[in-house]
Structure formats: structure tokens, C-alpha cells
Design an enzyme around this catalytic site. Structure first.
Site, mmCIF file in Angstrom:
data_model
loop_
_atom_site.group_PDB
_atom_site.id
_atom_site.type_symbol
_atom_site.label_atom_id
_atom_site.label_comp_id
_atom_site.label_asym_id
_atom_site.label_seq_id
_atom_site.Cartn_x
_atom_site.Cartn_y
_atom_site.Cartn_z
ATOM 1 N N CYS A 197 22.143 41.000 -49.578
ATOM 2 C CA CYS A 197 22.230 40.571 -48.179
ATOM 3 C C CYS A 197 20.823 40.386 -47.597
ATOM 4 O O CYS A 197 20.012 41.325 -47.612
ATOM 5 C CB CYS A 197 22.988 41.641 -47.401
ATOM 6 S SG CYS A 197 23.123 41.302 -45.646
ATOM 7 N N ASP B 130 26.201 43.830 -50.652
ATOM 8 C CA ASP B 130 26.120 42.814 -49.598
ATOM 9 C C ASP B 130 27.032 43.245 -48.442
ATOM 10 O O ASP B 130 27.893 44.108 -48.607
ATOM 11 C CB ASP B 130 26.565 41.441 -50.131
ATOM 12 C CG ASP B 130 26.508 40.371 -49.048
ATOM 13 O OD1 ASP B 130 25.461 40.254 -48.379
ATOM 14 O OD2 ASP B 130 27.512 39.670 -48.831
ATOM 15 N N SER B 131 26.864 42.584 -47.315
ATOM 16 C CA SER B 131 27.724 42.876 -46.167
ATOM 17 C C SER B 131 29.163 42.401 -46.418
ATOM 18 O O SER B 131 30.067 42.774 -45.673
ATOM 19 C CB SER B 131 27.165 42.201 -44.923
ATOM 20 O OG SER B 131 27.025 40.816 -45.150
ATOM 21 N N CYS C 168 20.080 33.117 -46.270
ATOM 22 C CA CYS C 168 21.337 33.829 -45.999
ATOM 23 C C CYS C 168 22.251 33.619 -47.199
ATOM 24 O O CYS C 168 22.285 32.526 -47.776
ATOM 25 C CB CYS C 168 21.989 33.291 -44.725
ATOM 26 S SG CYS C 168 23.593 34.033 -44.376
ATOM 27 N N GLU D 221 32.983 31.092 -44.717
ATOM 28 C CA GLU D 221 34.113 31.966 -45.058
ATOM 29 C C GLU D 221 35.455 31.314 -44.759
ATOM 30 O O GLU D 221 36.454 31.654 -45.371
ATOM 31 C CB GLU D 221 33.993 33.295 -44.311
ATOM 32 C CG GLU D 221 32.878 34.118 -44.889
ATOM 33 C CD GLU D 221 32.801 35.504 -44.299
ATOM 34 O OE1 GLU D 221 33.714 35.913 -43.592
ATOM 35 O OE2 GLU D 221 31.783 36.152 -44.573
ATOM 36 N N HIS E 48 25.316 33.069 -47.525
ATOM 37 C CA HIS E 48 26.366 32.049 -47.441
ATOM 38 C C HIS E 48 25.839 30.618 -47.538
ATOM 39 O O HIS E 48 26.609 29.690 -47.744
ATOM 40 C CB HIS E 48 27.101 32.166 -46.114
ATOM 41 C CG HIS E 48 27.905 33.417 -45.955
ATOM 42 N ND1 HIS E 48 27.363 34.676 -46.075
ATOM 43 C CD2 HIS E 48 29.220 33.593 -45.682
ATOM 44 C CE1 HIS E 48 28.322 35.581 -45.873
ATOM 45 N NE2 HIS E 48 29.448 34.941 -45.629
HETATM 46 N N1 DGL Z 1 24.979 38.624 -45.975
HETATM 47 C C1 DGL Z 1 24.389 38.208 -44.722
HETATM 48 C C2 DGL Z 1 22.963 37.700 -44.987
HETATM 49 O O1 DGL Z 1 22.630 37.252 -46.052
HETATM 50 C C3 DGL Z 1 25.214 37.130 -44.050
HETATM 51 C C4 DGL Z 1 26.530 37.637 -43.501
HETATM 52 C C5 DGL Z 1 26.382 38.686 -42.436
HETATM 53 O O2 DGL Z 1 25.899 38.374 -41.320
HETATM 54 O O3 DGL Z 1 26.723 39.818 -42.716
HETATM 55 O O4 DGL Z 1 22.158 37.744 -44.084
#
Ligand code: DGL
Length: 272
Positions: free
Chosen positions: A75, A12-13, A191, A155, A193
């Protein structure tokens, strides 16, 4: 031949993908996982598809070089931008993204109604959810809204109930679903989050609106595809989880625990 005892790689990011890891662990408790959060380059959601593809390739290569039996791109933004390239690059390794599983369940839940996709700017602009929804059900009416501030809110702990959080968070949740006050609606949380806000979001929607979460549906698909049905795995021992982060391991552990729902005892710093 891929060794069955290898861990499943999850990328993931940053920390948000831990919502996906949590579901993967719950669906496959005996499996081991290695999770890489690219915290140095977070967020991906407002970067170009080209840049996200480069990052996704580097992060995935790190996991594959450590030995994994499957790769999960947790992600949404990276799944939208890079899944075809990753699948081709690492074949025959099974590579899973979060878009198709979430879209399939949302399309089924919506029947002939409308779907509202809430995601990052990159995911919305790419149109991957819109295409996947229409592939399952061409009659759907699809709307998509970018909610980039939700990533920061989650976050910073703004899903909590302090007076300050409530004022800011409720305003943004309400704004995201403005104009969608109908019960013939399915909301797709596109997403990593956003599952954190599921209960709060529900209070801004009409009764009967369905909320679909890509994290749960992806875990079910991966468990099914790997032939591991929850609760029926042979090994009674709990699998191990190793955490990697590309920056700020202390913050990764602290903020990550919030998304993962349990303490993260250790994380290793990696440079991609
Ligand atoms: N993990 C990213 C997503 O699910 C969200 C956070 C980011 O923008 O890196 O799109």
C-alpha cells in the site's frame, strides 16, 4: 536466522495490493506468499497518518506472527505513513515499501524533466514520493495530484469498456492530467489501484510521456534484495499463496481477482 522457506508477507489496505503481489509472483515464481488485505478498514488513502500507522502495525504484526522472511508494504499510503516505524519495529526482518523503488525509476526516466505523481490524498499530503524523487534527482520539477475517486472506480470495475464506465472514467482520467499536455513528462502511478488505468490514461497524454508503475519496480527490488533473480530460482515448484482479509472474504475474492489477474480460490477471515 530467518528460514529461507518461509513465505514473503505482503500487506495492503485491501485488494489493490494484489497488483503488487502479481508482480512479486512473476518476479519470484518459486517463492510462497501470504497476503493480508485490510478490507475492513479500506480505504487508507483519506485517513490520518496516525491512524494508518496503527493499522499498518496491526496488519504487519499479524503477518510477522505467522512467520515470514520479509515484509512488503504494498500500500502506497501505508508505505508513506508507516515504513520507518515498521522497519524499526520488525528489524532485522527486511521490510520493503513501494515508494522508493517507484520514485527511483521515475526520477531516472524523467532525467531533467517533470514528474507528475498520481496517488491518494494521504500519499500526496505526506510528500514521501516528492522527497524520494528529489533524493534521486534534485533538479526535477515535481507535481502531485490526489485521485481518490480512482480507487472506487477501479474496485467497481470502471476500468472496463461499458458505455457508462467510459463516460465516467475518461472524465476523471482527463481531469487528473489537465494542464500536463507536454511530452517531457513522466507520470508516476503512486497507488495500488492505478496500474489498472495505465492504458486508458495513456490516451490522455502526449506521445512520448513515460508512465512508471510502483508495483513492477518494487517487485524487481524485492527480488534483487532477496537474491532471487526471476527464472533462476532453484526450486522448480510454484510457490503457494495464502490470502487473508479482515472483512468480506467473498468480495475480496471476487474484486481481488480483477486486480490479481487470476482467480482467488480461498481467503481466510482474520480479525486484527
Ligand atoms: N492501497 C492504497 C494505496 O496504494 C489505495 C487504497 C486505499 O486508499 O486504501 O495508496
Amino acid at each position: 536466522m530467518i528460514e529461507a522457506s518461509l513465505p514473503i508477507g505482503v500487506f495492503d489496505s485491501g485488494m489493490g495490493g494484489l497488483t503488487v503481489l502479481k508482480e512479486l509472483q512473476s518476479a519470484m515464481p518459486a517463492e510462497s506468499f501470504i497476503y493480508l488485505g485490510d478490507s475492513a478498514r479500506l480505504p487508507y488513502g483519506n485517513k490520518s497518518a496516525h491512524t494508518v500507522q496503527q493499522y499498518a502495525l496491526q496488519a504487519s504484526s499479524e503477518l510477522v506472527s505467522r512467520g515470514v522472511k520479509a515484509l512488503v508494504v504494498a500500500c502506497n499510503t501505508a508505505s508513506a505513513a508507516a515504513l520507518p516505524q515498521l522497519t524499526e519495529q520488525f528489524a532485522p526482518l527486511p521490510v520493503f515499501g513501494v515508494i522508493e523503488p517507484g520514485a527511483r525509476i521515475a526520477a531516472q526516466a524523467a532525467a531533467q524533466g517533470s514528474v507528475l505523481v498520481l496517488a491518494t490524498e494521504g500519499t500526496v499530503m505526506d510528500g514521501a514520493y516528492q522527497r524520494a524523487l528529489l533524493a534521486t534527482n534534485p533538479k526535477l520539477k515535481i507535481h502531485a495530484r490526489a485521485c481518490p475517486l480512482w480507487v472506487t472506480l477501479a474496485e467497481q470495475g470502471y476500468a472496463s469498456d461499458t458505455p457508462e464506465s467510459v463516460t465516467i472514467t475518461e472524465a476523471l482520467l482527463s481531469h487528473a492530467v489537465r494542464g500536463f499536455q507536454t511530452s517531457h513528462l513522466t507520470v508516476l502511478l503512486g497507488c495500488t489501484h492505478f496500474p489498472i488505468f495505465r492504458d486508458k490514461l495513456r490516451t490522455h497524454l502526449k506521445a512520448g510521456v513515460k508512465i512508471v508503475d510502483s508495483a513492477q519496480t518494487t517487485a524487481q527490488q524485492v527480488a534483487y534484495a532477496l537474491g532471487r533473480v526471476a527464472g533462476r530460482v532453484g526450486d522448480k515448484n510454484h510457490g503457494q499463496i495464502k490470502f487473508l482479509a479482515t472483512d468480506g472474504v467473498e468480495r475480496f475474492q471476487r474484486v481481488g481477482a480483477y486486480f490479481f489477474g487470476q482467480a482467488i480460490e480461498a481467503a481466510e477471515l482474520v480479525v486484527l
